[in-house]
Design an enzyme around this catalytic site. Sequence first.
Site, PDB file in Angstrom:
ATOM      1  N   GLU A 101      -7.265 -10.068  -1.897  1.00 40.29           N
ATOM      2  CA  GLU A 101      -5.867  -9.902  -1.467  1.00 40.29           C
ATOM      3  C   GLU A 101      -5.004  -9.442  -2.631  1.00 40.29           C
ATOM      4  O   GLU A 101      -5.308  -9.716  -3.797  1.00 40.29           O
ATOM      5  CB  GLU A 101      -5.322 -11.241  -0.946  1.00 40.29           C
ATOM      6  CG  GLU A 101      -5.314 -11.358   0.565  1.00 40.29           C
ATOM      7  CD  GLU A 101      -4.242 -10.508   1.247  1.00 40.29           C
ATOM      8  OE1 GLU A 101      -3.756  -9.520   0.650  1.00 40.29           O
ATOM      9  OE2 GLU A 101      -3.898 -10.825   2.386  1.00 40.29           O
ATOM     10  N   ASP A 102      -3.916  -8.763  -2.322  1.00 42.98           N
ATOM     11  CA  ASP A 102      -2.965  -8.380  -3.363  1.00 42.98           C
ATOM     12  C   ASP A 102      -2.087  -9.568  -3.751  1.00 42.98           C
ATOM     13  O   ASP A 102      -1.924  -9.871  -4.921  1.00 42.98           O
ATOM     14  CB  ASP A 102      -2.100  -7.186  -2.906  1.00 42.98           C
ATOM     15  CG  ASP A 102      -1.419  -7.399  -1.554  1.00 42.98           C
ATOM     16  OD1 ASP A 102      -1.696  -8.410  -0.873  1.00 42.98           O
ATOM     17  OD2 ASP A 102      -0.619  -6.536  -1.159  1.00 42.98           O
ATOM     18  N   ASP A 105       1.740 -15.028  -0.443  1.00 46.25           N
ATOM     19  CA  ASP A 105       3.163 -15.341  -0.456  1.00 46.25           C
ATOM     20  C   ASP A 105       3.370 -16.604   0.374  1.00 46.25           C
ATOM     21  O   ASP A 105       3.320 -17.707  -0.156  1.00 46.25           O
ATOM     22  CB  ASP A 105       3.891 -14.112   0.100  1.00 46.25           C
ATOM     23  CG  ASP A 105       5.396 -14.226   0.066  1.00 46.25           C
ATOM     24  OD1 ASP A 105       5.916 -15.096  -0.636  1.00 46.25           O
ATOM     25  OD2 ASP A 105       6.080 -13.411   0.733  1.00 46.25           O
ATOM     26  N   PHE A 154      10.327  -9.754  -5.566  1.00 46.95           N
ATOM     27  CA  PHE A 154       9.560  -8.773  -4.800  1.00 46.95           C
ATOM     28  C   PHE A 154       8.926  -7.784  -5.773  1.00 46.95           C
ATOM     29  O   PHE A 154       9.613  -7.074  -6.498  1.00 46.95           O
ATOM     30  CB  PHE A 154      10.418  -8.039  -3.771  1.00 46.95           C
ATOM     31  CG  PHE A 154       9.554  -7.321  -2.775  1.00 46.95           C
ATOM     32  CD1 PHE A 154       8.996  -8.010  -1.703  1.00 46.95           C
ATOM     33  CD2 PHE A 154       9.270  -5.968  -2.931  1.00 46.95           C
ATOM     34  CE1 PHE A 154       8.160  -7.359  -0.803  1.00 46.95           C
ATOM     35  CE2 PHE A 154       8.426  -5.319  -2.036  1.00 46.95           C
ATOM     36  CZ  PHE A 154       7.873  -6.013  -0.968  1.00 46.95           C
ATOM     37  N   ARG A 167       2.900   2.247  -4.637  1.00 45.12           N
ATOM     38  CA  ARG A 167       1.532   1.733  -4.739  1.00 45.12           C
ATOM     39  C   ARG A 167       0.782   2.317  -5.932  1.00 45.12           C
ATOM     40  O   ARG A 167      -0.128   1.712  -6.462  1.00 45.12           O
ATOM     41  CB  ARG A 167       0.727   2.062  -3.469  1.00 45.12           C
ATOM     42  CG  ARG A 167       1.177   1.333  -2.217  1.00 45.12           C
ATOM     43  CD  ARG A 167       0.117   1.471  -1.131  1.00 45.12           C
ATOM     44  NE  ARG A 167       0.625   1.175   0.202  1.00 45.12           N
ATOM     45  CZ  ARG A 167       0.690  -0.057   0.722  1.00 45.12           C
ATOM     46  NH1 ARG A 167       0.305  -1.087   0.018  1.00 45.12           N
ATOM     47  NH2 ARG A 167       1.163  -0.233   1.942  1.00 45.12           N
TER      48      ARG A 167
END
Length: 183
Positions: A101-102, A105, A154, A167
């Site tokens: 996963e990136d 959250d 963010f 990205r």
Amino acid sequence: MSAYSPPEVRPLISSERIAERVSELAARITRDYAGGSVVLLSVLKGSFMFAADLARQIALPVRIEFLGVRSYGDDTKSSGVVQITQDLTRPVEGLDIVIVEDIIDTGLTISYLREQLRSRNPASVKVASLLHKPARIQREVDIDYLGFTIDDVFVVGYGLDYAERYRNLPFLGVLDPSLSPQA
Ligand code: IMP
Ligand code: MG
């Protein structure tokens, strides 16, 4: 570092620090699965760069699978309603999986994915996440291989986007839309 560094993105973690951390995680995965093999299950799109770098440094037979997910909600908050946009193309029954996963959250996406994978009967499932934002966690998540813990900001770059932008940045940065009318 790349010359492309938009003004609205404040650098947070350099590409050098990312590379160093990815090497450490890959070494741990190599040790933990020694004598076996592993399926890296890259959750698209955000983890594509992390997964590619991780895969290259794992000194074991590695299989790569992709799972496309989309979580609904406004652009900078995930809603926890997860839709699978691209499913696995091969069975994973009996295999050792590392979900890549990136960012974790709220934890809702990864909880949902773990649940979904259970019915495919893998031998084991672990989680590698580049980032973790503990401030917003709603679901307790075990992250077996974690890159960095960050504040409730963010972030974009190194695979992560805001509205499909940023990205391709080789580093991680904090998006500050007030710095650019475009963002
Ligand atoms: P969770 O279900 O709240 O854990 O959401 C995880 C997903 O939300 C990630 O895989 C990202 O796609 C997205 N996301 C959460 N925080 C950020 C961020 O700071 N930057 C970019 N995407 C994020
Ligand atoms: Mg994601």
